[in-house]
Design a protein around this motif. Structure first.
Motif, PDB file in Angstrom:
ATOM      1  N   VAL A 181      -0.156  10.496  -5.282  1.00  0.00           N
ATOM      2  CA  VAL A 181      -0.373   9.807  -4.008  1.00  0.00           C
ATOM      3  C   VAL A 181      -0.770   8.348  -4.176  1.00  0.00           C
ATOM      4  O   VAL A 181      -0.655   7.557  -3.228  1.00  0.00           O
ATOM      5  CB  VAL A 181      -1.433  10.539  -3.159  1.00  0.00           C
ATOM      6  CG1 VAL A 181      -0.942  11.934  -2.783  1.00  0.00           C
ATOM      7  CG2 VAL A 181      -2.766  10.622  -3.878  1.00  0.00           C
ATOM      8  N   GLY A 182      -1.266   7.960  -5.347  1.00  0.00           N
ATOM      9  CA  GLY A 182      -1.647   6.573  -5.579  1.00  0.00           C
ATOM     10  C   GLY A 182      -2.907   6.172  -4.840  1.00  0.00           C
ATOM     11  O   GLY A 182      -3.633   7.007  -4.289  1.00  0.00           O
ATOM     12  N   PRO A 183      -3.183   4.862  -4.794  1.00  0.00           N
ATOM     13  CA  PRO A 183      -4.396   4.353  -4.157  1.00  0.00           C
ATOM     14  C   PRO A 183      -4.229   4.206  -2.655  1.00  0.00           C
ATOM     15  O   PRO A 183      -3.131   4.367  -2.113  1.00  0.00           O
ATOM     16  CB  PRO A 183      -4.557   2.976  -4.813  1.00  0.00           C
ATOM     17  CG  PRO A 183      -3.137   2.536  -5.051  1.00  0.00           C
ATOM     18  CD  PRO A 183      -2.380   3.794  -5.421  1.00  0.00           C
ATOM     19  N   VAL A 184      -5.350   3.887  -1.981  1.00  0.00           N
ATOM     20  CA  VAL A 184      -5.272   3.505  -0.567  1.00  0.00           C
ATOM     21  C   VAL A 184      -4.899   2.032  -0.470  1.00  0.00           C
ATOM     22  O   VAL A 184      -5.009   1.278  -1.432  1.00  0.00           O
ATOM     23  CB  VAL A 184      -6.612   3.754   0.164  1.00  0.00           C
ATOM     24  CG1 VAL A 184      -6.903   5.233   0.265  1.00  0.00           C
ATOM     25  CG2 VAL A 184      -7.754   3.009  -0.511  1.00  0.00           C
ATOM     26  N   ARG A 185      -4.457   1.638   0.687  1.00  0.00           N
ATOM     27  CA  ARG A 185      -4.171   0.227   0.958  1.00  0.00           C
ATOM     28  C   ARG A 185      -5.347  -0.411   1.679  1.00  0.00           C
ATOM     29  O   ARG A 185      -6.015   0.230   2.493  1.00  0.00           O
ATOM     30  CB  ARG A 185      -2.923   0.093   1.839  1.00  0.00           C
ATOM     31  CG  ARG A 185      -1.609   0.117   1.081  1.00  0.00           C
ATOM     32  CD  ARG A 185      -0.429  -0.086   2.003  1.00  0.00           C
ATOM     33  NE  ARG A 185       0.806  -0.287   1.244  1.00  0.00           N
ATOM     34  CZ  ARG A 185       2.015  -0.376   1.781  1.00  0.00           C
ATOM     35  NH1 ARG A 185       2.152  -0.266   3.100  1.00  0.00           N
ATOM     36  NH2 ARG A 185       3.074  -0.566   1.031  1.00  0.00           N
ATOM     37  N   ALA A 186      -5.581  -1.682   1.384  1.00  0.00           N
ATOM     38  CA  ALA A 186      -6.584  -2.451   2.117  1.00  0.00           C
ATOM     39  C   ALA A 186      -6.235  -2.429   3.606  1.00  0.00           C
ATOM     40  O   ALA A 186      -5.056  -2.428   3.958  1.00  0.00           O
ATOM     41  CB  ALA A 186      -6.626  -3.882   1.598  1.00  0.00           C
TER      42      ALA A 186
END
Length: 322
Positions: free
Chosen positions: A286-291
């Motif tokens: 899923v990877g990281p969250v976005r700012a």
């Protein structure tokens, strides 16, 4: 009084499928996969979503709050919804998120319609407070521009009175309400004001905590952010609630859900960031969250890992996928 009377066959079919899905499983709000550089990762999303849907949720809601709707541009949104329709393959309803003001919401609605979504969840509008007459008009404008059934989401600046609920229930294709306020007195009044077959579900953050309370006012269906990273835990809780197995529900709440919520409430945005971090701990792509969201730091991540392992142990599962 029934909402079905004014529906076409297509809308009626979607409502019946949603009703059946709400009774048979949790409602899944999948994460959106990004690369480490923050780009959309469609291949990873398809792989992740296939795993989630294999567990049998009642319906899937892509590109909503947990899916970082507000961080997606229109092309990315189209990709996420189309891939969800592809992976779902007609097995369960696909309800895509739309939001902002009605004009922008309609742009997303038309994209979702073209991509094959079955219905739309109308997310709370951005920033401004508005009178109830404006909230009703917002839904009227969106409904006029798409054939897809709409579910309103009351949370933050959106809160309906019984009079407002009656008004939106009279809009063709508005079929239900997701509640995120957890005001059970207000919610009971809304359910009594609604048509008999109007759809309601519990959309509180970490809804399992309040699932029994919602059921007492006639709203047993709920969405589950936990399903996005630990469907084994979400399904065990759902099954125990439906079976009246209070001992299992209490054990899951006490040893997993309550500690998870305590950590979630520590930092703004953790309602999404922790879910994504927990998915990464399980090896899900899923990877990281976005700012403007931020990923948890090492101390919170270690605490999350302990909470997750405890929850999985309670249901006989393991953290690392095969």
């Amino acid at each position: 009084m029934s909402i079905m009377a004014g529906f076409g066959a297509g809308t009626e079919h979607v409502v019946l499928r949603l009703r059946d899905g709400m009774a048979s499983g949790v409602l899944s709000f999948p994460l959106t996969s990004f690369t480490d550089d923050g780009d959309l990762d469609p291949e990873a999303y398809r792989a992740y979503l296939a795993r989630q849907l294999a567990t049998g949720p009642g319906a899937v809601f892509p590109a909503c709050g947990t899916g970082e709707f507000s961080g997606l541009d229109e092309d990315e949104y189209r990709s996420v919804v189309a891939d969800t329709v592809l992976i779902a393959d007609g097995r369960l309803p696909v309800v895509a998120g739309v939001g902002y003001g009605w004009a922008q919401a309609l742009r997303f609605a038309r994209i979702a319609e073209e991509a094959g979504a079955d219905a739309l969840l109308v997310l709370p509008h951005y920033l401004v407070d508005a009178p109830e007459a404006g909230l009703v008009e917002q839904l009227r404008r969106i409904a006029a521009g798409t054939r897809l059934p709409l579910i309103a989401y009351q949370r933050g600046p959106v809160a309906f009175t019984p009079e407002g609920l009656r008004a939106i229930a009279q809009i063709p294709t508005v079929v239900g309400l997701k509640d995120g306020h957890s005001d059970l007195d207000r919610l009971q009044r809304l359910t009594l004001a609604a048509p008999d077959d109007f759809l309601f579900f519990n959309g509180a953050a970490t809804a399992e905590i309040q699932a029994r309370a919602y059921a007492t006012v006639g709203v047993p269906a709920y969405s589950s952010a936990v399903h996005a990273f630990a469907p084994e835990i979400a399904d065990a809780c759902f099954g125990a609630l439906r079976a009246g197995d209070d001992a299992t529900v209490n054990r899951l709440l006490r040893d997993f859900y309550v500690p998870f919520v305590a950590l979630r409430d520590r930092v703004p945005g953790y309602a999404v960031s922790l879910v994504k971090a927990a998915a990464r701990l399980r090896g899900l792509p899923v990877g990281p969250v976005r700012a403007p969201l931020t990923d948890p730091g090492p101390a919170d991540l270690a605490e999350l890992e302990h909470i997750l392992d405890t929850g999985l142990a309670l249901v006989g599962a393991v953290r690392r996928p095969v």
